[in-house]
Motif scaffolding. Structure first.
Motif, PDB file in Angstrom:
ATOM      1  N   LEU A  28      24.469  44.773  37.301  1.00 14.28           N
ATOM      2  CA  LEU A  28      25.678  45.125  38.039  1.00 14.28           C
ATOM      3  C   LEU A  28      26.563  43.892  38.238  1.00 14.28           C
ATOM      4  O   LEU A  28      27.792  43.971  38.141  1.00 14.28           O
ATOM      5  N   ARG A  88      28.284  43.289  34.948  1.00 15.31           N
ATOM      6  CA  ARG A  88      29.360  44.268  34.684  1.00 15.31           C
ATOM      7  C   ARG A  88      30.570  43.957  35.561  1.00 15.31           C
ATOM      8  O   ARG A  88      31.708  44.010  35.115  1.00 15.31           O
ATOM      9  N   GLY A  89      30.280  43.613  36.825  1.00 17.71           N
ATOM     10  CA  GLY A  89      31.368  43.281  37.755  1.00 17.71           C
ATOM     11  C   GLY A  89      32.147  42.062  37.286  1.00 17.71           C
ATOM     12  O   GLY A  89      33.360  41.979  37.461  1.00 17.71           O
ATOM     13  N   LEU A  90      31.423  41.110  36.676  1.00 19.44           N
ATOM     14  CA  LEU A  90      32.097  39.889  36.212  1.00 19.44           C
ATOM     15  C   LEU A  90      32.840  40.113  34.897  1.00 19.44           C
ATOM     16  O   LEU A  90      33.435  39.196  34.352  1.00 19.44           O
ATOM     17  N   GLY A  91      32.769  41.335  34.400  1.00 26.28           N
ATOM     18  CA  GLY A  91      33.584  41.692  33.227  1.00 26.28           C
ATOM     19  C   GLY A  91      32.831  41.791  31.920  1.00 26.28           C
ATOM     20  O   GLY A  91      33.461  41.771  30.853  1.00 26.28           O
ATOM     21  N   LEU A  92      31.499  41.890  31.969  1.00 26.40           N
ATOM     22  CA  LEU A  92      30.738  41.953  30.717  1.00 26.40           C
ATOM     23  C   LEU A  92      30.500  43.396  30.275  1.00 26.40           C
ATOM     24  O   LEU A  92      30.113  44.241  31.091  1.00 26.40           O
ATOM     25  N   ARG A  93      30.693  43.644  28.983  1.00 24.59           N
ATOM     26  CA  ARG A  93      30.323  44.938  28.411  1.00 24.59           C
ATOM     27  C   ARG A  93      28.806  45.008  28.375  1.00 24.59           C
ATOM     28  O   ARG A  93      28.138  43.977  28.382  1.00 24.59           O
ATOM     29  N   ARG A 101      24.127  37.774  27.446  1.00 28.84           N
ATOM     30  CA  ARG A 101      24.424  36.638  28.309  1.00 28.84           C
ATOM     31  C   ARG A 101      23.571  36.565  29.564  1.00 28.84           C
ATOM     32  O   ARG A 101      23.503  35.533  30.226  1.00 28.84           O
ATOM     33  N   ILE A 102      22.981  37.710  29.968  1.00 27.84           N
ATOM     34  CA  ILE A 102      22.211  37.684  31.215  1.00 27.84           C
ATOM     35  C   ILE A 102      20.744  38.070  30.999  1.00 27.84           C
ATOM     36  O   ILE A 102      19.841  37.300  31.319  1.00 27.84           O
ATOM     37  N   HIS A 156      32.948  47.242  33.793  1.00 28.25           N
ATOM     38  CA  HIS A 156      33.456  45.913  33.456  1.00 28.25           C
ATOM     39  C   HIS A 156      34.971  45.859  33.355  1.00 28.25           C
ATOM     40  O   HIS A 156      35.549  44.780  33.242  1.00 28.25           O
ATOM     41  N   ILE A 168      36.290  45.224  39.991  1.00 28.33           N
ATOM     42  CA  ILE A 168      35.751  45.434  41.336  1.00 28.33           C
ATOM     43  C   ILE A 168      34.401  44.754  41.354  1.00 28.33           C
ATOM     44  O   ILE A 168      33.546  45.043  40.523  1.00 28.33           O
ATOM     45  N   ILE A 169      34.226  43.828  42.288  1.00 30.92           N
ATOM     46  CA  ILE A 169      32.974  43.061  42.299  1.00 30.92           C
ATOM     47  C   ILE A 169      32.183  43.353  43.560  1.00 30.92           C
ATOM     48  O   ILE A 169      32.738  43.433  44.655  1.00 30.92           O
TER      49      ILE A 169
END
Lengths: 258, 353
Positions: free
Chosen positions: A163, A166-171, A178-179, B75, B79-80
């Motif tokens: 999560l 995904r929040g940081l912008g990763l598909r 990356r994680i 993504h 929203i974080i």
């Protein structure tokens, strides 16, 4: 009194020493010409035969065959096993224990029975006597370990990281790259190592399914063991051991994950 | 900064069970910090996960800047979510963690270093760039997580009890840091918590979430002083109320009568008062015309005693007394409050009035 660090170091050194004894005996025996009990070291040495071992065509061929089979079996089991381990570790799955039971069941049989049974099954469907059938057969003992180790690795992985990613912008695929990968590479490396070693050590499966046409290093080691040349046997056995040890050091020196 | 609209949203798990969220409607204005106060299991985290895109609403819709979020992958939402665990990437330094998102966006090394320094300064961790996550305390890790989130330039920040795993002094310090940071950044934020003091200290407004329903949204002062439902009252420490009948602004029951200065919204409303506004006196004292009862429970809270009084009809009222007042369990007492202290409460839907 020992400190905790001293104690830990002492334990590891002892284990290391015990682990190295058989290897050291093999190494010495492989360069010994005459070494009888109760001699602490050999009475006569030789190097010629030992170095000659690597130059023998059948040894080079067996080494290559074993490497190819183990590498392929490991690669396929990672390809199939990692997604399976991910699902087993992270999803609610109906019949989860049945799937695990099925995977583990061949390990519950004596190796001879399991190997013969597998060989008969392969013969019935007409896939026997080549490198690929041997690789497929090796998956039976390799996959459960790869899935088991990877599954433990993934179940220890905090799902919240996905999560965060995904929040940081990763598909999703980037989250993996990356994680999840950096977090689990140690466990995946260990799964690959164990898978490789299990395949590398298979004797009966290769013998039966390979139909005698596929000659791996363990087969050569065992056939040399039945002869009288103890140095040749030791040199081959030593050779068979150093490849997994080298791999282990490679995995252990790899970057740390969770 | 963005507006968030949660419009009649419901959610229930696919594998069955009741509604986790039912008909939730909320507006979070651009730059606002809305605290969602609720007990464990009330649906707070689920509400945030609907915004992150982890779950899709079963009913209703969510809009950010009037744009529907349905079908928008996580993504792409900007929203974080910050949760109780900092979840820093253990394989990289503090700088690597904070620079994670800027690196994804292709910022140059120089730009990244500047942004990292700026954000670490903002969360009070200048000079921590080269530390590894396992060298940080829980509070420091949360600050880095906050910096990492801000580095992604989110339009909406969601916080799921991010300080609840921390010791009280550190939690209080971080609340201060966060409030100050919010004042500077004015980032639209939803902060869920089960801690009343946290909601009061941080929120521009507070929404009371009770069993998956929003029961009240108002300023911290109004939510605290005048909760509108029994569920909201429970969340702000008003645990008891009086049952009875309304006669204009008078409310009577077997326990007595009180004067209320606010019209009830319906005849089913009950009456309550904040514990600190209720007085309790030994019933032998003369000249008092209060509600009679017996002290059923007495708890020392440091600054005061929490006193639970059982009334004649078996209902209870909670009051607070000064530590120098001497009462004991079983004492007969008289309970009173000024008319302005009593307020009507609508019974929560879940109580099945």
């Amino acid at each position: 009194m020992f400190s905790a660090v001293d104690r830990s170091r002492w334990i590891w050194n002892t284990f290391g020493f015990l682990f190295l004894i058989p290897l050291a005996v093999l190494a010495v025996q492989s360069v010994a010409l005459r070494w009888f009990f109760p001699q602490l070291i050999p009475a006569e040495w030789q190097l010629e035969m030992t170095f000659d071992v690597l130059n023998r065509n059948e040894v080079r061929s067996a080494l290559w065959t074993s490497t190819v089979i183990a590498a392929m079996a490991t690669a396929v089991s990672l390809l199939v096993g990692l997604p399976a381990a991910w699902v087993l570790a992270t999803k609610r799955l109906p019949g989860r224990s049945v799937i695990i039971g099925l995977l583990v069941s061949p390990q519950l049989l004596p190796p001879l029975t399991a190997s013969m049974g597998l060989n008969i099954s392969f013969l019935k469907v007409g896939i026997s006597g080549g490198l690929i059938p041997v690789v497929i057969a090796h998956l039976v003992p390799v996959l459960p370990f790869v899935i088991g180790i990877a599954s433990v690795t993934f179940s220890r992985l905090e799902q919240g990281y996905i999560l965060v990613g995904r929040g940081l912008g990763l598909r999703p695929v980037e989250v993996w790259r990356r994680i999840i990968w950096p977090l689990s590479r140690m466990g995946i490396g260990l799964a690959a190592y164990v898978g490789f070693v299990i395949s590398w050590s298979q004797y009966l499966l290769t013998l039966f399914v390979g139909g005698g046409r596929v000659v791996s290093l363990p087969m050569l080691v065992l056939s040399s063991g039945s002869g009288s040349n103890l140095s040749l046997f030791s040199a081959l056995a030593f050779l068979m051991s150093i490849v997994p040890i080298g791999l282990f050091l490679l995995v252990r020196r790899g970057p740390q994950g969770v | 900064m963005s507006d968030v609209t949660i419009d009649a949203v419901g959610y229930r798990y696919e594998r069955g069970g009741g509604d986790v969220l039912a008909d939730v409607s909320l507006e979070v204005s651009s730059g606002e910090l809305l605290c969602v106060l609720g007990t464990s299991g009330s649906g707070k985290s689920t509400l945030l996960h609907l915004l992150t895109g982890l779950f899709e609403p079963s009913k209703g819709r969510i809009l950010v800047d009037d744009k529907p979020m349905s079908g928008v992958p996580s993504h792409k939402r900007q929203i974080i979510l910050l949760s109780q665990k900092a979840l820093l990437f253990p394989f990289t330094s503090v700088e690597g963690n904070v620079a994670f998102s800027p690196r994804l966006r292709g910022q140059s090394k120089r730009e990244r270093a500047r942004r990292v320094a700026e954000l670490l300064d903002l969360v009070g961790l200048s000079g921590f760039e080269s530390r590894m996550p396992n060298e940080l305390s829980g509070g420091e890790a949360q600050r880095v997580a906050l910096a990492r989130a801000l580095a992604a330039d989110p339009t909406v920040l969601l916080m799921d009890e991010p300080f609840s795993n921390l010791d009280t002094p550190i939690r209080s310090e971080l609340q201060g840091v966060f409030r100050e940071l919010h004042e500077r950044q004015k980032l639209t934020t939803m902060f869920v918590t089960h801690q009343l003091d946290e909601a009061m200290a941080l929120g521009d407004r507070v929404a009371c979430l009770v069993d998956g329903r929003i029961e009240m949204v108002d300023t911290p002062v109004d939510v605290y002083q005048r909760p509108s439902t029994t569920g909201a009252a429970h969340l702000v420490g008003v645990e008891h109320w009086l049952e009875g009948e309304w006669h204009g602004l008078r409310f009577s029951g077997p326990w007595g009568t009180v004067e209320v200065d606010e019209e009830p919204t319906d005849s089913g409303c009950v009456v309550a008062a904040r514990p600190e506004h209720v007085n309790v006196t030994a019933s032998t004292a003369k000249g008092l015309d209060g509600i009679q009862g017996v002290i059923a429970d007495l708890r020392y809270r440091g600054a005061h005693f929490d006193v639970t009084v059982e009334l004649l009809d078996g209902s209870c009222l909670r009051t607070q007394t000064a530590v120098n007042e001497s009462h004991a369990v079983g004492d007969s007492v008289s309970v009173s409050a000024s008319p302005g202290a009593w307020f009507p409460l609508r019974k929560s839907d879940t109580e099945g009035t």
